[in-house]
Motif scaffolding. Structure first.
Motif, PDB file in Angstrom:
ATOM      1  N   ASP A 249      15.718  -3.723  33.804  1.00 42.40           N
ATOM      2  CA  ASP A 249      16.132  -2.325  33.704  1.00 42.40           C
ATOM      3  C   ASP A 249      15.873  -1.631  35.041  1.00 42.40           C
ATOM      4  OD1 ASP A 249      13.443  -1.456  33.813  1.00 42.40           O
ATOM      5  OD2 ASP A 249      13.281  -1.189  31.649  1.00 42.40           O
ATOM      6  N   GLN A 250      16.188  -0.341  35.110  1.00 41.56           N
ATOM      7  CA  GLN A 250      16.106   0.368  36.381  1.00 41.56           C
ATOM      8  C   GLN A 250      14.674   0.676  36.809  1.00 41.56           C
ATOM      9  OE1 GLN A 250      18.741   3.764  36.476  1.00 41.56           O
ATOM     10  NE2 GLN A 250      20.554   2.519  36.118  1.00 41.56           N
ATOM     11  N   GLN A 251      13.702   0.380  35.963  1.00 45.59           N
ATOM     12  CA  GLN A 251      12.300   0.524  36.336  1.00 45.59           C
ATOM     13  C   GLN A 251      11.646  -0.820  36.656  1.00 45.59           C
ATOM     14  OE1 GLN A 251      10.093   2.904  33.525  1.00 45.59           O
ATOM     15  NE2 GLN A 251      11.390   4.703  33.809  1.00 45.59           N
ATOM     16  N   GLY A 252      12.452  -1.873  36.730  1.00 46.86           N
ATOM     17  CA  GLY A 252      11.932  -3.184  37.073  1.00 46.86           C
ATOM     18  C   GLY A 252      11.320  -3.953  35.929  1.00 46.86           C
ATOM     19  N   GLN A 253      11.497  -3.473  34.696  1.00 44.60           N
ATOM     20  CA  GLN A 253      10.988  -4.197  33.529  1.00 44.60           C
ATOM     21  C   GLN A 253      11.967  -5.300  33.151  1.00 44.60           C
ATOM     22  OE1 GLN A 253       8.445  -0.652  31.383  1.00 44.60           O
ATOM     23  NE2 GLN A 253      10.639  -0.684  31.048  1.00 44.60           N
ATOM     24  N   LEU A 254      11.405  -6.435  32.736  1.00 47.23           N
ATOM     25  CA  LEU A 254      12.186  -7.638  32.492  1.00 47.23           C
ATOM     26  C   LEU A 254      12.339  -7.884  30.996  1.00 47.23           C
ATOM     27  CD1 LEU A 254      13.498 -10.095  33.976  1.00 47.23           C
ATOM     28  CD2 LEU A 254      11.302 -11.270  33.670  1.00 47.23           C
ATOM     29  N   TYR A 255      13.585  -8.100  30.547  1.00 53.12           N
ATOM     30  CA  TYR A 255      13.915  -8.330  29.143  1.00 53.12           C
ATOM     31  C   TYR A 255      14.336  -9.796  29.001  1.00 53.12           C
ATOM     32  CZ  TYR A 255      14.137  -3.202  28.927  1.00 53.12           C
ATOM     33  OH  TYR A 255      13.849  -1.856  29.002  1.00 53.12           O
ATOM     34  N   VAL A 256      13.591 -10.568  28.210  1.00 51.50           N
ATOM     35  CA  VAL A 256      13.785 -12.009  28.135  1.00 51.50           C
ATOM     36  C   VAL A 256      14.087 -12.431  26.701  1.00 51.50           C
ATOM     37  CG1 VAL A 256      12.779 -14.262  28.629  1.00 51.50           C
ATOM     38  CG2 VAL A 256      12.139 -12.286  30.038  1.00 51.50           C
ATOM     39  N   ALA A 257      15.162 -13.180  26.511  1.00 52.80           N
ATOM     40  CA  ALA A 257      15.503 -13.734  25.198  1.00 52.80           C
ATOM     41  C   ALA A 257      14.736 -15.036  24.982  1.00 52.80           C
ATOM     42  CB  ALA A 257      17.003 -13.993  25.109  1.00 52.80           C
ATOM     43  N   ALA A 258      14.037 -15.148  23.847  1.00 53.92           N
ATOM     44  CA  ALA A 258      13.213 -16.335  23.592  1.00 53.92           C
ATOM     45  C   ALA A 258      12.785 -16.362  22.131  1.00 53.92           C
ATOM     46  CB  ALA A 258      11.978 -16.340  24.496  1.00 53.92           C
ATOM     47  N   GLY A 259      12.064 -17.431  21.769  1.00 51.88           N
ATOM     48  CA  GLY A 259      11.424 -17.507  20.461  1.00 51.88           C
ATOM     49  C   GLY A 259      12.291 -18.137  19.384  1.00 51.88           C
ATOM     50  N   LEU A 260      11.693 -18.242  18.207  1.00 47.88           N
ATOM     51  CA  LEU A 260      12.313 -18.921  17.075  1.00 47.88           C
ATOM     52  C   LEU A 260      11.771 -18.318  15.784  1.00 47.88           C
ATOM     53  CD1 LEU A 260      14.263 -21.435  17.040  1.00 47.88           C
ATOM     54  CD2 LEU A 260      12.264 -22.812  16.492  1.00 47.88           C
ATOM     55  N   ASN A 261      12.627 -18.230  14.760  1.00 47.54           N
ATOM     56  CA  ASN A 261      12.185 -17.716  13.468  1.00 47.54           C
ATOM     57  C   ASN A 261      11.860 -18.823  12.462  1.00 47.54           C
ATOM     58  OD1 ASN A 261      12.441 -14.958  14.160  1.00 47.54           O
ATOM     59  ND2 ASN A 261      14.648 -15.067  13.813  1.00 47.54           N
ATOM     60  N   LYS A 262      12.479 -19.970  12.637  1.00 45.03           N
ATOM     61  CA  LYS A 262      12.276 -21.076  11.709  1.00 45.03           C
ATOM     62  C   LYS A 262      11.967 -22.339  12.497  1.00 45.03           C
ATOM     63  CE  LYS A 262      14.449 -23.532   7.841  1.00 45.03           C
ATOM     64  NZ  LYS A 262      15.670 -23.652   6.995  1.00 45.03           N
ATOM     65  N   SER A 263      10.908 -23.040  12.107  1.00 42.56           N
ATOM     66  CA  SER A 263      10.490 -24.241  12.819  1.00 42.56           C
ATOM     67  C   SER A 263      11.556 -25.327  12.768  1.00 42.56           C
ATOM     68  CB  SER A 263       9.197 -24.797  12.221  1.00 42.56           C
ATOM     69  OG  SER A 263       8.120 -23.924  12.454  1.00 42.56           O
ATOM     70  N   ARG A 264      11.588 -26.094  13.874  1.00 44.85           N
ATOM     71  CA  ARG A 264      12.461 -27.259  13.963  1.00 44.85           C
ATOM     72  C   ARG A 264      11.600 -28.445  14.400  1.00 44.85           C
ATOM     73  NH1 ARG A 264      17.673 -24.587  17.101  1.00 44.85           N
ATOM     74  NH2 ARG A 264      18.188 -23.058  15.487  1.00 44.85           N
ATOM     75  N   PRO A 265      10.772 -28.945  13.481  1.00 44.85           N
ATOM     76  CA  PRO A 265       9.831 -30.003  13.849  1.00 44.85           C
ATOM     77  C   PRO A 265      10.570 -31.284  14.245  1.00 44.85           C
ATOM     78  CG  PRO A 265       9.889 -29.700  11.472  1.00 44.85           C
ATOM     79  CD  PRO A 265      10.714 -28.589  12.059  1.00 44.85           C
TER      80      PRO A 265
END
Length: 334
Positions: A249-265
């Protein structure tokens, strides 16, 4: 499984998801200090797998179902470029569309006249793996990642010792290509250069058993090479799904897509709902989290008339949420 927005979920499911997300991220900032305004809304249930990018006149482009798809300013969807084979997309400062074509293993640019220009398809005689995502610095140098997901039998990229390389590359304005990261990152995915060219962030997204799921930051030298000795760990996702696409964003904050809701063992686990957008301060501290009830959360992009709408791609679906701060955009439409 068909995509469903939150409003279509049973009330108990919505409550359970919210409670788990709140418990898991209890260390996040208070709601009053959130960078997000309101809750995410699902806009599309298909066609938005990756690569969201905003254009002031065209609207939002995404990679999905083998094509580059368009969602115009009125919300109407169409195919912008068929059989594009694309992943990451980015408009440069001149409004030309840059494409990571992982099907044809190259980086392309659509010129102002609509012609397609191949910027890079090989390095030292070897074809790239799967160009994934890209960013541009203030000198208009293009940086892109080149991981290999799935079948690895066709990989040509090798180092001097014959080891397979999933690297990061830079394309200079004169067309020359330089490999700037070789083995310092396990499997590079999303990346971004800060507007002042001070830092290069790289998502390490190897979701195989034992693979790295980390966000790295490098100091960037004036010549466009990262200072490898400054490699700094910003966040480690452990054994859940690692970081993917990212935006500033314009203040230098970083937005990162990640993570999981359901395990995939056995390779990927989820201790509660963790899929969504993670926000980090310029100093590298996690300051917020936005839960997205859809696996996999792959990327995000700022857009809208004021730049304060964050679009999120997740499992082929498209979501939007309002933000308190406008996003940083290379192309303003002027």
């Amino acid at each position: 499984m068909p995509a469903r927005c939150l409003e279509k979920l049973p009330p108990f499911s919505i409550l359970l998801f919210s409670l788990l997300a709140g418990l898991f991220f209890s260390s996040a900032v208070a709601a009053d200090d959130s960078v997000f305004v309101g809750k995410p809304v699902m806009l599309q249930d298909h066609g938005a797998g990756e690569g969201p990018v905003w254009h002031p006149q065209l609207g939002l482009l995404t990679s999905g179902e083998g094509n580059i798809n368009r969602r115009d300013l009125a919300g109407k969807t169409s195919v912008f470029r068929a059989d594009a084979g694309s992943n990451g997309l980015l408009f440069d400062r001149q409004g030309r569309l840059l494409i990571c074509d992982n099907k044809r293993r190259r980086v392309e640019r659509i010129e102002a006249d609509g012609s397609l220009n191949v910027l890079a398809d090989s390095y030292e005689g070897s074809r790239f793996n799967q160009p994934n995502d890209l960013t541009i610095d203030s000198k208009n140098r293009i940086y892109f990642t080149d991981p290999q997901y799935g079948d690895r039998s066709g990989m040509e990229m090798l180092d001097d010792q014959g080891r397979k390389v999933e690297g990061v590359y830079r394309i200079d304005p004169d067309g020359s290509v330089t490999r700037i990261i070789t083995h310092e990152v396990d499997r590079p995915n999303g990346l971004i250069v800060t507007p002042d060219d001070r830092f290069l962030y790289v998502a390490d997204n190897n979701n195989e058993l034992g693979g790295a799921r980390k966000l790295w930051r490098f100091n960037l030298n004036a010549d466009g090479t990262p200072d490898l000795e400054t490699q700094t760990l910003i966040h480690d996702w452990g054994t859940t799904r690692g970081p993917d696409g990212m935006k500033l964003d314009q203040q230098g904050q970083l937005y990162v897509a990640a993570g999981l809701n359901k395990s995939r063992p056995p390779a990927q686990t989820a201790d509660g709902p963790t899929a969504g957008i993670y926000v980090f301060s310029p100093e590298g501290k996690q300051i917020d989290f936005l839960a997205i009830p859809r696996d996999e959360t792959t990327n995000c992009a700022f857009g809208g008339d004021d730049g304060k709408t964050l679009f999120v791609t997740a499992g082929g679906t498209l979501w939007s949420v309002r933000t308190a701060i406008a996003g940083y955009q290379l192309f303003s439409g002027q």
